[in-house]
Write a protein that holds these residues in place. Structure first.
Motif, PDB file in Angstrom:
ATOM      1  N   GLU A 153       0.840  -1.209   0.000  1.00 31.90           N
ATOM      2  CA  GLU A 153       0.000   0.000   0.000  1.00 31.90           C
ATOM      3  C   GLU A 153       0.868   1.249   0.000  1.00 31.90           C
ATOM      4  N   PRO A 154       1.134   1.838  -1.192  1.00 28.90           N
ATOM      5  CA  PRO A 154       1.880   3.095  -1.249  1.00 28.90           C
ATOM      6  C   PRO A 154       0.935   4.308  -1.179  1.00 28.90           C
ATOM      7  N   VAL A 155       1.348   5.324  -0.450  1.00 30.09           N
ATOM      8  CA  VAL A 155       0.579   6.562  -0.311  1.00 30.09           C
ATOM      9  C   VAL A 155       1.489   7.740  -0.630  1.00 30.09           C
ATOM     10  N   ILE A 156       0.997   8.648  -1.456  1.00 28.03           N
ATOM     11  CA  ILE A 156       1.743   9.859  -1.793  1.00 28.03           C
ATOM     12  C   ILE A 156       0.868  11.057  -1.456  1.00 28.03           C
ATOM     13  N   LEU A 157       1.387  11.955  -0.649  1.00 29.15           N
ATOM     14  CA  LEU A 157       0.638  13.142  -0.241  1.00 29.15           C
ATOM     15  C   LEU A 157       0.901  14.266  -1.232  1.00 29.15           C
ATOM     16  N   GLY A 158      -0.037  14.462  -2.142  1.00 31.26           N
ATOM     17  CA  GLY A 158       0.092  15.483  -3.175  1.00 31.26           C
ATOM     18  C   GLY A 158       0.798  14.950  -4.407  1.00 31.26           C
ATOM     19  N   ARG A 159       0.631  15.659  -5.510  1.00 30.90           N
ATOM     20  CA  ARG A 159       1.341  15.289  -6.739  1.00 30.90           C
ATOM     21  C   ARG A 159       2.750  15.866  -6.647  1.00 30.90           C
ATOM     22  N   THR A 160       3.636  15.078  -6.074  1.00 32.88           N
ATOM     23  CA  THR A 160       4.971  15.566  -5.753  1.00 32.88           C
ATOM     24  C   THR A 160       5.764  15.969  -6.995  1.00 32.88           C
ATOM     25  N   ALA A 161       5.487  15.337  -8.135  1.00 35.40           N
ATOM     26  CA  ALA A 161       6.206  15.692  -9.361  1.00 35.40           C
ATOM     27  C   ALA A 161       5.892  17.119  -9.801  1.00 35.40           C
ATOM     28  N   ARG A 162       4.761  17.648  -9.348  1.00 33.84           N
ATOM     29  CA  ARG A 162       4.375  19.029  -9.666  1.00 33.84           C
ATOM     30  C   ARG A 162       4.697  19.988  -8.527  1.00 33.84           C
ATOM     31  N   GLY A 163       5.343  19.465  -7.517  1.00 29.88           N
ATOM     32  CA  GLY A 163       5.708  20.322  -6.395  1.00 29.88           C
ATOM     33  C   GLY A 163       4.572  20.612  -5.440  1.00 29.88           C
ATOM     34  N   GLU A 164       3.488  19.835  -5.521  1.00 29.96           N
ATOM     35  CA  GLU A 164       2.368  20.072  -4.628  1.00 29.96           C
ATOM     36  C   GLU A 164       2.691  19.584  -3.215  1.00 29.96           C
ATOM     37  N   ASP A 187      -2.595  -2.523  12.729  1.00 27.23           N
ATOM     38  CA  ASP A 187      -1.813  -1.323  12.437  1.00 27.23           C
ATOM     39  C   ASP A 187      -2.768  -0.163  12.209  1.00 27.23           C
ATOM     40  N   GLY A 188      -2.322   1.033  12.530  1.00 29.50           N
ATOM     41  CA  GLY A 188      -3.163   2.193  12.333  1.00 29.50           C
ATOM     42  C   GLY A 188      -2.359   3.459  12.108  1.00 29.50           C
ATOM     43  N   LEU A 189      -2.918   4.361  11.329  1.00 27.68           N
ATOM     44  CA  LEU A 189      -2.298   5.659  11.047  1.00 27.68           C
ATOM     45  C   LEU A 189      -3.367   6.724  11.106  1.00 27.68           C
ATOM     46  N   GLN A 190      -3.064   7.836  11.760  1.00 28.85           N
ATOM     47  CA  GLN A 190      -4.008   8.942  11.840  1.00 28.85           C
ATOM     48  C   GLN A 190      -3.272  10.251  11.615  1.00 28.85           C
ATOM     49  N   LEU A 191      -3.583  10.927  10.526  1.00 28.84           N
ATOM     50  CA  LEU A 191      -3.089  12.272  10.245  1.00 28.84           C
ATOM     51  C   LEU A 191      -4.304  13.179  10.135  1.00 28.84           C
ATOM     52  N   THR A 198       2.906  18.158  11.098  1.00 30.23           N
ATOM     53  CA  THR A 198       3.196  16.831  11.651  1.00 30.23           C
ATOM     54  C   THR A 198       4.298  16.143  10.865  1.00 30.23           C
ATOM     55  N   LEU A 199       4.184  16.162   9.537  1.00 28.82           N
ATOM     56  CA  LEU A 199       5.154  15.464   8.696  1.00 28.82           C
ATOM     57  C   LEU A 199       6.514  16.156   8.676  1.00 28.82           C
ATOM     58  N   ASP A 200       6.554  17.423   8.973  1.00 25.57           N
ATOM     59  CA  ASP A 200       7.832  18.144   8.982  1.00 25.57           C
ATOM     60  C   ASP A 200       8.709  17.766  10.176  1.00 25.57           C
ATOM     61  N   ARG A 201       8.128  17.152  11.176  1.00 21.92           N
ATOM     62  CA  ARG A 201       8.912  16.772  12.349  1.00 21.92           C
ATOM     63  C   ARG A 201       9.890  15.651  11.987  1.00 21.92           C
ATOM     64  N   ARG A 202      11.077  15.730  12.517  1.00 20.52           N
ATOM     65  CA  ARG A 202      12.091  14.717  12.216  1.00 20.52           C
ATOM     66  C   ARG A 202      11.676  13.340  12.703  1.00 20.52           C
TER      67      ARG A 202
END
Length: 295
Positions: A153-164, A187-191, A198-202
Motif C-alpha cells: 500500500e503506497p501513499v503519496i501526499l500530493g502530486r509531488t512531481a508538480r511540487g504540490e 496497524d493504524g495511522l491517523q493524520l 506533523t510530517l515536517d517533524r524529524r
C-alpha cells in the motif's frame, strides 16, 4: 444574483450524488490454473482480467474506478477472495486519487480472503491524497495457515512531481489481519488537521511526502527477511539502517516475526518509493509486477 464557490470554500455535494462503488471478485482453482468465480460490480467499481496479465497459474485482476477518483463522501468497498489452491493477483488501473473534500469523509473498505493453499497478492498502484482531502481506509484480511498473502500500500501526499504539498486534511488507515481466525497484525495511522506540521517533524517524516507498507504473511515469510533488507540497501542481519547504502531520498526498515515480514518505506517523493517497492517485490516472490504498472 449568482454566487460562485471559491476554491477555498468548495460547494457541498448532495448526498444522493456522492459516488458508491462495490466490487466482489472470487478466484478458484481449476485443472492447475486459476479462473474467475463469482464477480459482482456496482456503481463506479469495475474489474477486468487482461490476458496479458496471466502469469503461470495466477489470475490477474485490474480494478477500475470509472469515476476517476474519490471526492468527499464517496465510498468504495472491495472483497477479494482467493479460493482453495487459487492464485490471485489484484492491482488497479491507475493511482487512486483522493480529492479535496467539501467536509465529508470518503471511505475505502478492502476485504481480503486467502483460503487453504491459496495465494493472494494485493498490489494496488499508489493512493494520491490531495490537499484538503478527508479519507478513512480499512483493510481486513483472513488468511489460512498454509496460504500466502502479500499486501502493498503506497501513499503519496500530493502530486509531488508538480511540487504540490499537502498542508491540511485527514487520513486514517486501519489494518487488521487474521490467520485461522486469530488476530496476528494490527496497524493504524491517523493524520489530521495541520498535516504539514506533523510530517515536517524529524520524528515522523522529516518533510517527506511518500510512504508505503509491505506485509507478507506466508509460511516462508521470515526466511525472506535478509533478502528484503539486501534489496533495500540495509545492513544484513542488523536492525540499524546503513545510511551509506540506502538510495538517495529513501528511508526504510524491515522486520519479521510469527510467519510475517513487514517492510516500511519513507521517501522524498513517489519516484524512489516506487523503485524501492519494485526491488522488494522481486525478493518476496513476485517474479514480475503487473504489466499495467508500466503503462
Amino acid at each position: 444574483m449568482f454566487a460562485t464557490a471559491s476554491p477555498s470554500e468548495p460547494a457541498s455535494i448532495p448526498v444522493e450524488r456522492r459516488g458508491q462503488g462495490r466490487l466482489l471478485v472470487e478466484a478458484r482453482a481449476l485443472d492447475g490454473r486459476t479462473v474467475r468465480g463469482r464477480i459482482e460490480e456496482e456503481g463506479f467499481a469495475r474489474v477486468r482480467f487482461p490476458r496479458s496479465g496471466r502469469r503461470g497459474r495466477a489470475l490477474e485482476a485490474v480494478m477500475i474506478n470509472t469515476g476517476g477518483g474519490l471526492a468527499g463522501g464517496d465510498a468504495s468497498q472491495s472483497c477479494l477472495v482467493a479460493g482453495r489452491d487459487a492464485q490471485l493477483v489484484v492491482t488497479t488501473q491507475a493511482a487512486e486519487k483522493i480529492y479535496r473534500s467539501d467536509g465529508a469523509t470518503s471511505r475505502i473498505e478492502v476485504e481480503l480472503v486467502a483460503e487453504a493453499c491459496a495465494s493472494l497478492h494485493w498490489l494496488p498502484q499508489s493512493t494520491i491524497v490531495f490537499d484538503g482531502a478527508r479519507v478513512e481506509r480499512s483493510i481486513a484480511a483472513e488468511v489460512a495457515p498454509d496460504a500466502r498473502l502479500l499486501l502493498v500500500e503506497p501513499v503519496i501526499l500530493g502530486r509531488t512531481a508538480r511540487g504540490e504539498r499537502v498542508s491540511h486534511g485527514s487520513l486514517a488507515d486501519r489494518w487488521r489481519i487474521r490467520r485461522d481466525g486469530r488476530l496476528i497484525y494490527a496497524d493504524g495511522l491517523q493524520l489530521d488537521g495541520d498535516i504539514a506540521a506533523t510530517l515536517d517533524r524529524r520524528a515522523t517524516a522529516g518533510g517527506w511526502a511518500a510512504f508505503a507498507t509491505l506485509l507478507l504473511v506466508a509460511p516462508d515469510a521470515e526466511a525472506r527477511l535478509e533478502a528484503a533488507r539486501g534489496a533495500l540497501g540495509l545492513d544484513s542481519g542488523a536492525d540499524d539502517i546503513a545510511p551509506a547504502t540506502l538510495p538517495e531520498g529513501l528511508d526504510a526498515g524491515a522486520s519479521s516475526w510469527d510467519g510475517m515480514l513487514s517492510v516500511r518505506l519513507l521517501a522524498r517523493d513517489g519516484a524512489p518509493l516506487e523503485s524501492a517497492i519494485r526491488r522488494v517485490l522481486g525478493v518476496l516472490g513476485v517474479g514480475e509486477v503487473p504489466r499495467i504498472w508500466h503503462s
